[in-house]
Design a protein around this motif. Structure first.
Motif, PDB file in Angstrom:
ATOM      1  N   GLU A 170     -10.579  -3.202  -2.195  1.00 42.61           N
ATOM      2  CA  GLU A 170     -10.055  -2.253  -1.211  1.00 42.61           C
ATOM      3  C   GLU A 170     -10.414  -0.811  -1.562  1.00 42.61           C
ATOM      4  O   GLU A 170     -10.002   0.118  -0.874  1.00 42.61           O
ATOM      5  CB  GLU A 170      -8.542  -2.419  -1.077  1.00 42.61           C
ATOM      6  N   GLY A 171     -11.168  -0.609  -2.636  1.00 40.46           N
ATOM      7  CA  GLY A 171     -11.564   0.735  -3.028  1.00 40.46           C
ATOM      8  C   GLY A 171     -10.421   1.562  -3.580  1.00 40.46           C
ATOM      9  O   GLY A 171     -10.437   2.789  -3.506  1.00 40.46           O
ATOM     10  N   ILE A 172      -9.452   0.912  -4.166  1.00 37.04           N
ATOM     11  CA  ILE A 172      -8.267   1.583  -4.706  1.00 37.04           C
ATOM     12  C   ILE A 172      -8.368   1.603  -6.227  1.00 37.04           C
ATOM     13  O   ILE A 172      -8.700   0.595  -6.848  1.00 37.04           O
ATOM     14  CB  ILE A 172      -6.983   0.866  -4.233  1.00 37.04           C
ATOM     15  N   ASN A 173      -8.045   2.756  -6.807  1.00 31.96           N
ATOM     16  CA  ASN A 173      -8.241   2.950  -8.242  1.00 31.96           C
ATOM     17  C   ASN A 173      -6.975   2.941  -9.080  1.00 31.96           C
ATOM     18  O   ASN A 173      -7.050   3.075 -10.300  1.00 31.96           O
ATOM     19  CB  ASN A 173      -8.972   4.278  -8.488  1.00 31.96           C
ATOM     20  N   VAL A 174      -5.802   2.834  -8.442  1.00 28.08           N
ATOM     21  CA  VAL A 174      -4.552   2.897  -9.193  1.00 28.08           C
ATOM     22  C   VAL A 174      -3.629   1.772  -8.734  1.00 28.08           C
ATOM     23  O   VAL A 174      -3.478   1.534  -7.539  1.00 28.08           O
ATOM     24  CB  VAL A 174      -3.837   4.258  -9.009  1.00 28.08           C
ATOM     25  N   ILE A 175      -3.017   1.116  -9.708  1.00 29.26           N
ATOM     26  CA  ILE A 175      -1.983   0.122  -9.455  1.00 29.26           C
ATOM     27  C   ILE A 175      -0.742   0.584 -10.207  1.00 29.26           C
ATOM     28  O   ILE A 175      -0.818   0.952 -11.378  1.00 29.26           O
ATOM     29  CB  ILE A 175      -2.391  -1.274  -9.959  1.00 29.26           C
ATOM     30  N   ARG A 176       0.377   0.558  -9.515  1.00 25.11           N
ATOM     31  CA  ARG A 176       1.648   0.915 -10.149  1.00 25.11           C
ATOM     32  C   ARG A 176       2.622  -0.237  -9.980  1.00 25.11           C
ATOM     33  O   ARG A 176       2.430  -1.092  -9.133  1.00 25.11           O
ATOM     34  CB  ARG A 176       2.232   2.183  -9.519  1.00 25.11           C
ATOM     35  N   MET A 177       3.655  -0.227 -10.766  1.00 22.48           N
ATOM     36  CA  MET A 177       4.683  -1.258 -10.667  1.00 22.48           C
ATOM     37  C   MET A 177       5.971  -0.717 -11.246  1.00 22.48           C
ATOM     38  O   MET A 177       5.977   0.301 -11.929  1.00 22.48           O
ATOM     39  CB  MET A 177       4.262  -2.506 -11.425  1.00 22.48           C
ATOM     40  N   GLU A 178       7.043  -1.434 -10.954  1.00 26.87           N
ATOM     41  CA  GLU A 178       8.289  -1.156 -11.649  1.00 26.87           C
ATOM     42  C   GLU A 178       8.723  -2.444 -12.314  1.00 26.87           C
ATOM     43  O   GLU A 178       8.416  -3.534 -11.844  1.00 26.87           O
ATOM     44  CB  GLU A 178       9.359  -0.630 -10.694  1.00 26.87           C
ATOM     45  N   VAL A 179       9.396  -2.304 -13.427  1.00 26.64           N
ATOM     46  CA  VAL A 179       9.871  -3.478 -14.169  1.00 26.64           C
ATOM     47  C   VAL A 179      11.247  -3.136 -14.729  1.00 26.64           C
ATOM     48  O   VAL A 179      11.485  -1.997 -15.151  1.00 26.64           O
ATOM     49  CB  VAL A 179       8.876  -3.889 -15.285  1.00 26.64           C
ATOM     50  N   ASN A 180      12.133  -4.102 -14.680  1.00 27.36           N
ATOM     51  CA  ASN A 180      13.468  -3.886 -15.237  1.00 27.36           C
ATOM     52  C   ASN A 180      13.365  -3.675 -16.745  1.00 27.36           C
ATOM     53  O   ASN A 180      12.587  -4.334 -17.423  1.00 27.36           O
ATOM     54  CB  ASN A 180      14.381  -5.073 -14.926  1.00 27.36           C
ATOM     55  N   GLN A 181      14.170  -2.756 -17.248  1.00 27.77           N
ATOM     56  CA  GLN A 181      14.126  -2.403 -18.670  1.00 27.77           C
ATOM     57  C   GLN A 181      14.375  -3.610 -19.573  1.00 27.77           C
ATOM     58  O   GLN A 181      13.803  -3.706 -20.659  1.00 27.77           O
ATOM     59  CB  GLN A 181      15.139  -1.302 -18.980  1.00 27.77           C
ATOM     60  N   HIS A 189       0.850  -1.189   0.000  1.00 22.42           N
ATOM     61  CA  HIS A 189       0.000   0.000   0.000  1.00 22.42           C
ATOM     62  C   HIS A 189       0.887   1.240   0.000  1.00 22.42           C
ATOM     63  O   HIS A 189       1.818   1.344   0.789  1.00 22.42           O
ATOM     64  CB  HIS A 189      -0.909   0.020   1.222  1.00 22.42           C
ATOM     65  N   CYS A 190       0.588   2.155  -0.884  1.00 20.90           N
ATOM     66  CA  CYS A 190       1.345   3.401  -1.008  1.00 20.90           C
ATOM     67  C   CYS A 190       0.373   4.573  -1.112  1.00 20.90           C
ATOM     68  O   CYS A 190      -0.827   4.384  -1.268  1.00 20.90           O
ATOM     69  CB  CYS A 190       2.230   3.361  -2.249  1.00 20.90           C
ATOM     70  N   PHE A 191       0.914   5.780  -1.060  1.00 19.28           N
ATOM     71  CA  PHE A 191       0.093   6.982  -1.113  1.00 19.28           C
ATOM     72  C   PHE A 191       0.769   7.991  -2.027  1.00 19.28           C
ATOM     73  O   PHE A 191       1.982   8.185  -1.978  1.00 19.28           O
ATOM     74  CB  PHE A 191      -0.068   7.578   0.291  1.00 19.28           C
ATOM     75  N   SER A 192      -0.013   8.648  -2.874  1.00 21.27           N
ATOM     76  CA  SER A 192       0.510   9.667  -3.779  1.00 21.27           C
ATOM     77  C   SER A 192      -0.557  10.721  -4.029  1.00 21.27           C
ATOM     78  O   SER A 192      -1.700  10.384  -4.352  1.00 21.27           O
ATOM     79  CB  SER A 192       0.900   9.023  -5.110  1.00 21.27           C
ATOM     80  N   LEU A 193      -0.175  11.964  -3.904  1.00 22.76           N
ATOM     81  CA  LEU A 193      -1.099  13.050  -4.232  1.00 22.76           C
ATOM     82  C   LEU A 193      -1.443  13.021  -5.719  1.00 22.76           C
ATOM     83  O   LEU A 193      -2.599  13.198  -6.107  1.00 22.76           O
ATOM     84  CB  LEU A 193      -0.491  14.396  -3.849  1.00 22.76           C
ATOM     85  N   GLU A 194      -0.439  12.778  -6.534  1.00 24.77           N
ATOM     86  CA  GLU A 194      -0.644  12.743  -7.990  1.00 24.77           C
ATOM     87  C   GLU A 194      -1.687  11.710  -8.381  1.00 24.77           C
ATOM     88  O   GLU A 194      -2.456  11.917  -9.325  1.00 24.77           O
ATOM     89  CB  GLU A 194       0.684  12.438  -8.686  1.00 24.77           C
ATOM     90  N   PHE A 195      -1.718  10.602  -7.676  1.00 23.00           N
ATOM     91  CA  PHE A 195      -2.631   9.518  -8.026  1.00 23.00           C
ATOM     92  C   PHE A 195      -3.866   9.483  -7.141  1.00 23.00           C
ATOM     93  O   PHE A 195      -4.565   8.476  -7.071  1.00 23.00           O
ATOM     94  CB  PHE A 195      -1.895   8.176  -8.024  1.00 23.00           C
TER      95      PHE A 195
END
Length: 149
Positions: A111-122, A69-75
């Motif tokens: 969970e009522g969350i609208n954004v999923i983010r991830m990182e992936v190796n190039q 779980h994370c938090f971001s104003l942008e998202f």
């Protein structure tokens, strides 16, 4: 056979660490036993931080995913971070990546969350293709990190 997603608990810690070692070797990441074991233990005992799910096919361990779980104003507030997704080589190419992303989206909706983010190796073009095909967009950003210890 359809994949099953099992919420990992402390009894699964050894299996989680074994799968993580496999993943880190494949991705050429530094597996620091003590640091990672402590982080896994913390996540297993603090569900407000996130969850580890074991991916199973016909009762066999096919991989795992870690969601935090994370938090971001942008998202717009809380979002889920797909921190790690690993599918063992013998299970790749069977649609388990797509199934894992669909499962993750159901978790987010619950969970009522609208954004999923991830990182992936190039260099992981296969994973990037699965993510793009599933509707994820490359944010065209570079992730920076600094270890403070």
């Amino acid at each position: 056979m359809a994949p099953m997603f099992k919420l990992a608990d402390s009894s699964d810690q050894a299996l989680v660490l074994q799968l993580m070692q496999e993943f880190y070797q494949v991705e050429q990441l530094d597996f620091q036993d003590d640091i990672i074991a402590a982080a896994v233990d913390q996540l297993l005992h603090n569900p407000h931080l996130g969850h580890i799910y074991l991916l199973q096919v016909a009762g066999e361990s096919a991989g795992y995913l870690v969601v935090t779980h994370c938090f971001s104003l942008e998202f717009g507030g809380q979002f889920l971070l797909l921190d790690e997704l690993y599918i063992r080589e013998s299970y790749q190419g069977q649609g388990l990546g797509k199934a894992s992303l669909e499962f993750l989206e159901s978790v987010a909706h619950a969970e009522g969350i609208n954004v999923i983010r991830m990182e992936v190796n190039q260099h992981n073009t296969r994973a990037k293709a699965v993510y793009c095909k599933s509707g994820y967009q490359d944010g065209d950003r570079t992730l920076f990190s600094k270890w403070l210890t």
